[in-house]
Design a protein around this motif. Structure first.
Motif, PDB file in Angstrom:
ATOM      1  N   ASP A   8       8.466  -3.842   5.521  1.00  0.00           N
ATOM      2  CA  ASP A   8       7.654  -4.456   6.650  1.00  0.00           C
ATOM      3  C   ASP A   8       6.479  -3.609   7.394  1.00  0.00           C
ATOM      4  O   ASP A   8       5.723  -4.060   8.064  1.00  0.00           O
ATOM      5  CB  ASP A   8       8.663  -4.939   7.711  1.00  0.00           C
ATOM      6  CG  ASP A   8       9.248  -6.507   7.440  1.00  0.00           C
ATOM      7  OD1 ASP A   8       8.529  -7.069   6.760  1.00  0.00           O
ATOM      8  OD2 ASP A   8      10.352  -6.670   8.151  1.00  0.00           O
ATOM      9  N   GLU A   9       6.796  -2.347   7.182  1.00  0.00           N
ATOM     10  CA  GLU A   9       5.791  -1.171   7.610  1.00  0.00           C
ATOM     11  C   GLU A   9       4.615  -1.404   6.827  1.00  0.00           C
ATOM     12  O   GLU A   9       3.536  -1.145   7.246  1.00  0.00           O
ATOM     13  CB  GLU A   9       6.424   0.207   7.514  1.00  0.00           C
ATOM     14  CG  GLU A   9       7.071   0.506   8.640  1.00  0.00           C
ATOM     15  CD  GLU A   9       6.531   1.304   9.538  1.00  0.00           C
ATOM     16  OE1 GLU A   9       5.426   2.168   9.259  1.00  0.00           O
ATOM     17  OE2 GLU A   9       6.594   0.912  10.945  1.00  0.00           O
ATOM     18  N   LEU A  10       4.485  -1.982   5.650  1.00  0.00           N
ATOM     19  CA  LEU A  10       3.502  -2.180   4.519  1.00  0.00           C
ATOM     20  C   LEU A  10       2.883  -3.623   4.853  1.00  0.00           C
ATOM     21  O   LEU A  10       2.259  -3.861   3.724  1.00  0.00           O
ATOM     22  CB  LEU A  10       3.901  -1.376   3.419  1.00  0.00           C
ATOM     23  CG  LEU A  10       4.697  -0.244   3.425  1.00  0.00           C
ATOM     24  CD1 LEU A  10       5.143   0.091   1.914  1.00  0.00           C
ATOM     25  CD2 LEU A  10       3.631   0.754   3.924  1.00  0.00           C
ATOM     26  N   GLY A  11       3.299  -4.296   5.450  1.00  0.00           N
ATOM     27  CA  GLY A  11       2.630  -5.899   5.621  1.00  0.00           C
ATOM     28  C   GLY A  11       3.714  -6.595   6.097  1.00  0.00           C
ATOM     29  O   GLY A  11       4.425  -6.547   6.989  1.00  0.00           O
ATOM     30  N   LYS A  48      -1.633  -1.504   4.008  1.00  0.00           N
ATOM     31  CA  LYS A  48      -0.167  -1.930   4.951  1.00  0.00           C
ATOM     32  C   LYS A  48      -0.442  -3.436   5.266  1.00  0.00           C
ATOM     33  O   LYS A  48      -0.111  -3.830   6.390  1.00  0.00           O
ATOM     34  CB  LYS A  48      -0.065  -1.026   6.083  1.00  0.00           C
ATOM     35  CG  LYS A  48       0.049   0.515   5.934  1.00  0.00           C
ATOM     36  CD  LYS A  48       0.037   1.278   7.128  1.00  0.00           C
ATOM     37  CE  LYS A  48       1.190   0.987   8.032  1.00  0.00           C
ATOM     38  NZ  LYS A  48       1.220   1.736   9.276  1.00  0.00           N
ATOM     39  N   GLU A  49      -1.020  -4.034   4.273  1.00  0.00           N
ATOM     40  CA  GLU A  49      -1.156  -5.721   4.267  1.00  0.00           C
ATOM     41  C   GLU A  49      -0.738  -6.469   3.293  1.00  0.00           C
ATOM     42  O   GLU A  49      -1.076  -7.354   2.979  1.00  0.00           O
ATOM     43  CB  GLU A  49      -2.649  -5.748   4.685  1.00  0.00           C
ATOM     44  CG  GLU A  49      -3.362  -5.426   5.866  1.00  0.00           C
ATOM     45  CD  GLU A  49      -2.729  -6.067   7.072  1.00  0.00           C
ATOM     46  OE1 GLU A  49      -1.924  -7.080   7.002  1.00  0.00           O
ATOM     47  OE2 GLU A  49      -2.992  -5.707   8.389  1.00  0.00           O
ATOM     48  N   SER A  50       0.427  -5.950   2.610  1.00  0.00           N
ATOM     49  CA  SER A  50       1.072  -6.553   1.418  1.00  0.00           C
ATOM     50  C   SER A  50       1.813  -7.883   1.948  1.00  0.00           C
ATOM     51  O   SER A  50       2.157  -7.773   3.008  1.00  0.00           O
ATOM     52  CB  SER A  50       1.925  -5.573   0.864  1.00  0.00           C
ATOM     53  OG  SER A  50       2.633  -6.313  -0.505  1.00  0.00           O
ATOM     54  N   GLU A  68       4.174   5.014   9.724  1.00  0.00           N
ATOM     55  CA  GLU A  68       4.695   5.874  10.856  1.00  0.00           C
ATOM     56  C   GLU A  68       6.210   6.226  10.933  1.00  0.00           C
ATOM     57  O   GLU A  68       6.484   7.244  11.366  1.00  0.00           O
ATOM     58  CB  GLU A  68       4.284   5.010  12.270  1.00  0.00           C
ATOM     59  CG  GLU A  68       3.021   4.545  12.662  1.00  0.00           C
ATOM     60  CD  GLU A  68       2.878   3.807  13.797  1.00  0.00           C
ATOM     61  OE1 GLU A  68       3.923   3.615  14.445  1.00  0.00           O
ATOM     62  OE2 GLU A  68       1.740   3.451  14.223  1.00  0.00           O
ATOM     63  N   ALA A  69       6.757   5.526   9.893  1.00  0.00           N
ATOM     64  CA  ALA A  69       8.396   5.709   9.788  1.00  0.00           C
ATOM     65  C   ALA A  69       8.655   6.812   8.440  1.00  0.00           C
ATOM     66  O   ALA A  69       9.621   7.548   8.557  1.00  0.00           O
ATOM     67  CB  ALA A  69       8.904   4.536   9.300  1.00  0.00           C
ATOM     68  N   ILE A  70       7.535   7.192   7.820  1.00  0.00           N
ATOM     69  CA  ILE A  70       7.564   8.162   6.766  1.00  0.00           C
ATOM     70  C   ILE A  70       6.480   9.425   6.737  1.00  0.00           C
ATOM     71  O   ILE A  70       5.350   9.151   7.144  1.00  0.00           O
ATOM     72  CB  ILE A  70       7.504   7.616   5.465  1.00  0.00           C
ATOM     73  CG1 ILE A  70       8.400   6.430   5.339  1.00  0.00           C
ATOM     74  CG2 ILE A  70       7.687   8.497   4.375  1.00  0.00           C
ATOM     75  CD1 ILE A  70      10.042   6.773   5.234  1.00  0.00           C
ATOM     76  N   GLU A  84      -0.299   4.837  -1.354  1.00  0.00           N
ATOM     77  CA  GLU A  84      -1.096   5.215  -0.345  1.00  0.00           C
ATOM     78  C   GLU A  84      -0.822   4.466   0.941  1.00  0.00           C
ATOM     79  O   GLU A  84      -0.841   5.322   2.245  1.00  0.00           O
ATOM     80  CB  GLU A  84      -2.507   4.561  -0.708  1.00  0.00           C
ATOM     81  CG  GLU A  84      -3.098   5.337  -1.801  1.00  0.00           C
ATOM     82  CD  GLU A  84      -4.393   4.458  -2.458  1.00  0.00           C
ATOM     83  OE1 GLU A  84      -5.079   3.611  -1.566  1.00  0.00           O
ATOM     84  OE2 GLU A  84      -4.836   4.742  -3.368  1.00  0.00           O
ATOM     85  N   GLY A  85      -0.022   3.379   1.065  1.00  0.00           N
ATOM     86  CA  GLY A  85       0.470   2.697   2.103  1.00  0.00           C
ATOM     87  C   GLY A  85       1.576   3.454   2.912  1.00  0.00           C
ATOM     88  O   GLY A  85       1.823   3.708   4.002  1.00  0.00           O
ATOM     89  N   LEU A  86       2.512   4.089   1.853  1.00  0.00           N
ATOM     90  CA  LEU A  86       3.683   4.774   2.534  1.00  0.00           C
ATOM     91  C   LEU A  86       3.329   5.863   3.320  1.00  0.00           C
ATOM     92  O   LEU A  86       3.565   6.510   4.367  1.00  0.00           O
ATOM     93  CB  LEU A  86       4.715   5.300   1.329  1.00  0.00           C
ATOM     94  CG  LEU A  86       5.493   3.958   1.057  1.00  0.00           C
ATOM     95  CD1 LEU A  86       6.314   4.792  -0.178  1.00  0.00           C
ATOM     96  CD2 LEU A  86       6.356   3.668   1.981  1.00  0.00           C
TER      97      LEU A  86
END
Length: 262
Positions: free
Chosen positions: A153-156, A129-131, A23-25, A17-19
């Motif tokens: 880092d994109e995910l938290g 995206k807050e891991s 914005e990068a994937i 879900e986060g991926l």
């Protein structure tokens, strides 16, 4: 960059879900494998590729995430080992308590080429995206580490650490998210007892916690510095804090964290 995730359970699903919000994937570059088609259907609707075949997911991945229960890691890795290309692919294993030494043994192909292996421990807030993620480069170089670090880092937020600290990180952040939820639940129940509707109490508590976190992140202050600002002599805040401490609040938190290490 193509990313495959093996395992669509609570953590694997949260990672997916986060991926898909990254914005990068782009979702079409994500493949998710799981034996349960029901667990996969929601991801296909968002544009990801899905499969019940682990080898199909592993074959084309640039980064392969293995996110299964610890007791399944060995069988999953041995099952996909013939498909893996150690010279090209990065492998990230997300499974608490599984040592890298065992993983490298399971992935050994009898030659001198080792997999580019990472261990990682995120928490379920990765779905939004807050891991808080802990990353251990086991056999990876600095360039590969930068690639995986940027992804997490994109995910938290992500900390590169040593393998010996993964159990502590699991307790503090992965188990810790449950501990934080339990505080929220207790505060909401308290809010109902002192007169608020449950929905209003939850809104109040969530915003209060969000504000506390934002304040500490913005100032870099120790929590006690901010506590001192709101504890006036003889005031209600210090009375409330002392009553919580009398019931063992700090001790209970520390004991809970240490219990999670056992």
């Amino acid at each position: 960059m193509k990313i495959s995730i093996i395992g669509a359970g609570a953590m694997g699903g949260a990672l997916a879900e986060g991926l898909m919000q990254s914005e990068a994937i782009v979702p079409s570059d994500i493949t998710i494998a799981d034996p349960s088609e029901a667990a996969l259907n929601r991801f296909s609707k968002s544009g990801a590729s899905i499969t019940t075949n682990n080898n199909a997911a592993a074959r084309e991945a640039d980064i392969l995430m293995v996110v299964v229960k610890p007791w399944l890691v060995e069988s999953v890795l041995k099952g996909i080992k013939p498909t893996l290309n150690y010279q090209r692919q990065i492998i990230v294993v997300i499974a608490a308590g599984v040592p890298s030494e065992s993983i490298l043994t399971w992935l050994d192909k009898g030659d001198l080429v080792q997999p580019k292996l990472f261990l990682a421990i995120p928490n379920t807030a990765i779905a939004v995206k807050e891991s808080m993620t802990f990353l251990v480069p086991v056999t990876a170089n600095s360039e590969e580490t930068d690639t995986v670090l940027r992804l997490f880092d994109e995910l938290g937020q992500c900390i590169v650490t040593e393998e010996r600290l993964l159990a502590s990180g699991t307790t503090l952040a992965s188990c810790g998210i449950a501990y934080a939820m339990r505080y929220v639940r207790a505060s909401v129940e308290g809010g109902v007892e002192i007169g608020f509707r449950a929905s209003d109490a939850q809104q109040i508590v969530l915003q209060t916690v969000r504000g506390a976190v934002s304040l500490l992140q913005a100032t870099g202050n120790h929590p006690e510095t901010e506590i001192d600002k709101v504890t006036t002599p003889g005031g209600v805040t210090i009375k409330g804090l002392n009553e919580m401490e009398n019931a063992g609040f700090t001790s209970a938190v520390i004991r809970g964290l240490k219990a999670g290490m056992k």
